[in-house]
Write an enzyme that holds these catalytic residues in place. Structure first.
Site, PDB file in Angstrom:
ATOM      1  N   THR A  42     -51.723 109.231  36.033  1.00 36.83           N
ATOM      2  CA  THR A  42     -52.699 109.293  37.164  1.00 36.83           C
ATOM      3  C   THR A  42     -53.089 108.084  37.983  1.00 36.83           C
ATOM      4  O   THR A  42     -53.436 108.046  38.950  1.00 36.83           O
ATOM      5  CB  THR A  42     -54.180 109.755  36.548  1.00 36.83           C
ATOM      6  OG1 THR A  42     -53.897 111.143  35.713  1.00 36.83           O
ATOM      7  CG2 THR A  42     -55.226 109.933  37.469  1.00 36.83           C
ATOM      8  N   ASP A 110     -45.269 112.378  35.141  1.00 35.08           N
ATOM      9  CA  ASP A 110     -46.487 112.735  34.305  1.00 35.08           C
ATOM     10  C   ASP A 110     -46.074 112.493  32.768  1.00 35.08           C
ATOM     11  O   ASP A 110     -44.998 113.088  32.368  1.00 35.08           O
ATOM     12  CB  ASP A 110     -46.740 114.241  34.544  1.00 35.08           C
ATOM     13  CG  ASP A 110     -48.200 114.867  33.961  1.00 35.08           C
ATOM     14  OD1 ASP A 110     -48.855 115.206  34.711  1.00 35.08           O
ATOM     15  OD2 ASP A 110     -48.104 114.550  32.775  1.00 35.08           O
ATOM     16  N   SER A 112     -46.654 113.928  30.379  1.00 33.71           N
ATOM     17  CA  SER A 112     -46.576 115.309  29.412  1.00 33.71           C
ATOM     18  C   SER A 112     -45.140 115.616  29.492  1.00 33.71           C
ATOM     19  O   SER A 112     -44.774 116.374  28.739  1.00 33.71           O
ATOM     20  CB  SER A 112     -47.683 116.166  29.753  1.00 33.71           C
ATOM     21  OG  SER A 112     -48.006 116.155  31.221  1.00 33.71           O
ATOM     22  N   THR A 142     -51.942 109.222  30.539  1.00 38.68           N
ATOM     23  CA  THR A 142     -52.696 109.029  29.417  1.00 38.68           C
ATOM     24  C   THR A 142     -52.383 110.015  28.337  1.00 38.68           C
ATOM     25  O   THR A 142     -52.541 110.045  27.167  1.00 38.68           O
ATOM     26  CB  THR A 142     -54.415 109.028  29.557  1.00 38.68           C
ATOM     27  OG1 THR A 142     -54.633 110.370  30.365  1.00 38.68           O
ATOM     28  CG2 THR A 142     -54.621 107.972  30.548  1.00 38.68           C
ATOM     29  N   ASP A 143     -51.679 111.074  28.751  1.00 42.93           N
ATOM     30  CA  ASP A 143     -51.777 112.383  27.973  1.00 42.93           C
ATOM     31  C   ASP A 143     -50.904 111.939  26.493  1.00 42.93           C
ATOM     32  O   ASP A 143     -51.272 112.328  25.528  1.00 42.93           O
ATOM     33  CB  ASP A 143     -51.167 113.630  28.716  1.00 42.93           C
ATOM     34  CG  ASP A 143     -52.202 114.248  29.432  1.00 42.93           C
ATOM     35  OD1 ASP A 143     -53.321 113.977  29.459  1.00 42.93           O
ATOM     36  OD2 ASP A 143     -51.801 115.051  30.208  1.00 42.93           O
TER      37      ASP A 143
END
Ligand code: ASP
Length: 612
Positions: A42, A110, A112, A142-143
């Site tokens: 993000t 991302d 993830s 952050t995930d």
């Protein structure tokens, strides 16, 4: 695409304008260099036409250059030219100018979608650029950030520099974002503080990476370190709790362990779990499982069927690590069911987080030359500060500073820390000068940070390397002293050892990962002076430290040119016997031979003839 190394080289070269290294301009030793690996997440995302957040390639750095608090354009362009690195403006907290370069990953990811391959890539990129930077930042979604930080903490063996993994909940370029503070503060910490750990910085806290978990999906306080206090807090001042820093205490060079075992998994118990599910989970090729049990490590004591499955798996050589499902606390053999697990061959993971346990298994299981017993033992050993295995430190009881503080009637934590930062460097330095190893050890036990800097930024290791006592140097290194700290004049312990010709000390510093840190032309200047004054010993010091004997100074002359001008025969013999290149021409197009002819340096001239 260019490799990271090429990019870093390009960046270094772009710092040299018209052959003149601008690094030598006043104050440049006060720069801290940080490499930023921008992997995605993000933090760098931008809204597309549908208002959805997406990563846009090749935009991040361009935008950063437009933000005056992220880039001091005037200073950067004057010093490095328009295509140079980014530079933070000076602020109260950063005594050193933060110069940073960003490598953007392609594609931006991302988190993830990340796999172990991404962790390996990050680790290798850090290794490639390790010697060129003081610290590293990984910008990350952050995930899965805590998994990456935990994995890196194991893979980066004998780490001597800081690595900070950070990201944000809101993109950095949005008006109300946590990204700006997370990134900016990470840069300042990475350039200014000697914390040789993989950390996570988020919402004003610097935490040990392998102690973190993501605890909130929509709060700025997205990460927590439930079983270990933060290493530093960034309020108006950045306050580092140096006692908590985990420093490698072996004579060992930084290395990246770049393989991981993928046959690992996480299994969370729940009431009524079937033995069929457990059996299926433990099927080959699984080699390691983190078992998340209830509370302090409990399993249903009335379920012989699942205990039998655990036992069958451990007997096949699968390593099962017991950690708690709770957010904080540790497993212990307090209750009967936890003992049952031990009987079934399950090992206790104490207060490891699930992320730290899983990545530790992946790391330990990939060590080809370790026996299964060594692998099990290392799961329970504190490798990088990731677990507390029950031994309580007695530092508090011995705290010398607290004793002095109480007699001075000091009580606030801040004053206490200030007192420690004044007392300890002086006492450490005195112990070094007295060659008193016992004193050094007792100061460490009393809470001294062995790498604490005095007012000139010098550490006990700087003094020991200048003094030249190998035993003291060895002791300091085994106590975790950092080899990378630069004092206010840009000198490292290695500079001291070289400029005092302590060859054995240079060797041991190198074994601990020390490296030459100055720009080549500056090292060239020093070596040319050594050649001109006939100091073979000094040239040997540089050679042991890894310098190139054919290095050039600012005007393209090599040490051999100087040996020729000053007719220093022993220097010329040393250089030539050790492979120095005799055919390099300086800015006036002269080889060392030409200069020897001009200056009638007959002894060197005779010797050089053979190389013409
Ligand atoms: N899904 C995003 C990621 O982990 C979330 C974030 O960056 O915070 O990459």
């Amino acid at each position: 695409m260019n490799s990271t190394r090429d990019k870093v080289k390009e960046r270094r070269h772009s710092n040299c304008v018209n052959g003149t290294c601008k690094e030598i301009s006043a104050g440049r030793s006060m720069e801290g260099k940080v490499l930023v690996l921008y992997t995605g997440g993000t933090i760098g995302m931008i809204r597309n036409e549908n208002q959805a957040l997406v990563p846009f390639p090749n935009v991040f750095v361009k935008k950063l250059r437009l933000y005056p608090h992220m880039h001091d354009r005037e200073y950067a362009e004057e010093t490095y030219g328009p295509m140079g690195p980014l530079v933070l403006p000076v602020s109260e907290n950063n005594s050193r100018r933060v110069v940073y370069s960003v490598i953007e990953y392609s594609p931006l990811c991302d988190s993830s979608n990340m796999t172990m391959d991404d962790w390996i890539r990050i680790a290798k990129d850090i290794k490639q650029s390790y010697e060129y930077f003081d610290g590293f930042i990984v910008l990350h979604g952050t995930d899965t950030l805590s998994y990456t930080a935990s994995a890196l903490s194991y893979m980066l063996e004998a780490l001597g520099k800081i690595v900070i993994v950070t990201g944000s909940q809101v993109p950095i370029f949005e008006a109300r974002s946590d990204g700006m503070d997370n990134f900016l503060t990470s840069l300042i910490i990475a350039a200014n503080y000697s914390i040789p750990e993989v950390c996570v910085f988020f919402n004003k806290k610097l935490m040990r990476g392998n102690r973190t978990i993501k605890t909130a999906a929509s709060s700025f306080e997205a990460f927590d370190s439930p079983n270990f206090p933060p290493l530093a807090k960034a309020e108006i001042n950045i306050e580092v709790n140096y006692r908590l820093i985990f420093r490698p205490c072996n004579i060992e060079k930084f290395n990246v362990h770049s393989s991981l075992n993928r046959n690992v998994g996480l299994l969370r118990l729940f009431p009524g779990i079937t033995s069929d599910l457990i059996k299926a989970f433990f099927q080959s090729p699984i080699e390691g499982v983190v078992l998340q049990t209830y509370g302090a490590g409990n399993v249903p004591a009335n379920r012989k069927d699942i205990m039998d499955e655990f036992r069958a798996a451990t007997e096949r050589g699968v390593i099962i690590v017991n950690v708690t499902q709770c957010n904080s606390g540790t497993v212990s053999s307090l209750y009967e069911p936890a003992k049952l697990l031990e009987d079934a061959g399950v090992i206790m993971g104490f207060d490891l987080t699930p992320e730290a346990a899983l990545t530790k298994l992946a790391y330990v299981l990939s060590k080809k030359d370790w026996s299964i017993e060594m692998k099990k033992d290392s799961i329970q050993i504190n490798l990088r500060g990731e677990l507390s295995n029950g031994k309580v430190s007695t530092i508090q009881d011995l705290d010398l500073v607290e004793a002095v503080a109480s007699s001075l009637r000091i009580s606030s934590a801040k004053e206490l820390q200030e007192l420690g930062s004044i007392l300890f460097p002086a006492m450490l330095n005195a112990a070094v000068l007295r060659r008193d190893v016992k004193k050094l050890e007792s100061l460490k036990r009393c809470g001294a940070d062995i790498s604490q800097q005095n007012a000139d930024g010098r550490t006990a290791l700087h003094i020991a390397c200048r003094e030249g006592d190998l035993k003291i140097v060895q002791s300091l290194l085994k106590m975790g002293a950092s080899v990378h700290i630069q004092d206010r004049f840009g000198r490292t312990p290695l500079t001291e050892a070289i400029e005092n010709d302590h060859h054995e000390i240079i060797k041991i510093l190198l074994q601990c990962g020390a490296h030459l840190h100055e720009y080549a032309c500056l090292i060239g200047e020093k070596m040319c002076v050594a050649a001109a004054t006939g100091s073979v010993r000094r040239l040997k010091s540089f050679q042991i430290a890894g310098a190139d004997l054919s290095v050039t100074n600012l005007i393209g002359m090599t040490p051999l040119h100087f040996a020729a001008i000053y007719d220093k025969l022993s220097v010329a013999i040393f250089l030539l016997e050790n492979g120095a290149n005799a055919s390099i021409t300086d800015k006036t197009n002269c080889t060392p031979f030409d200069l020897a002819v001009m200056t009638k340096s007959n002894r060197v001239l005779e010797h050089l003839r053979a190389y013409e």
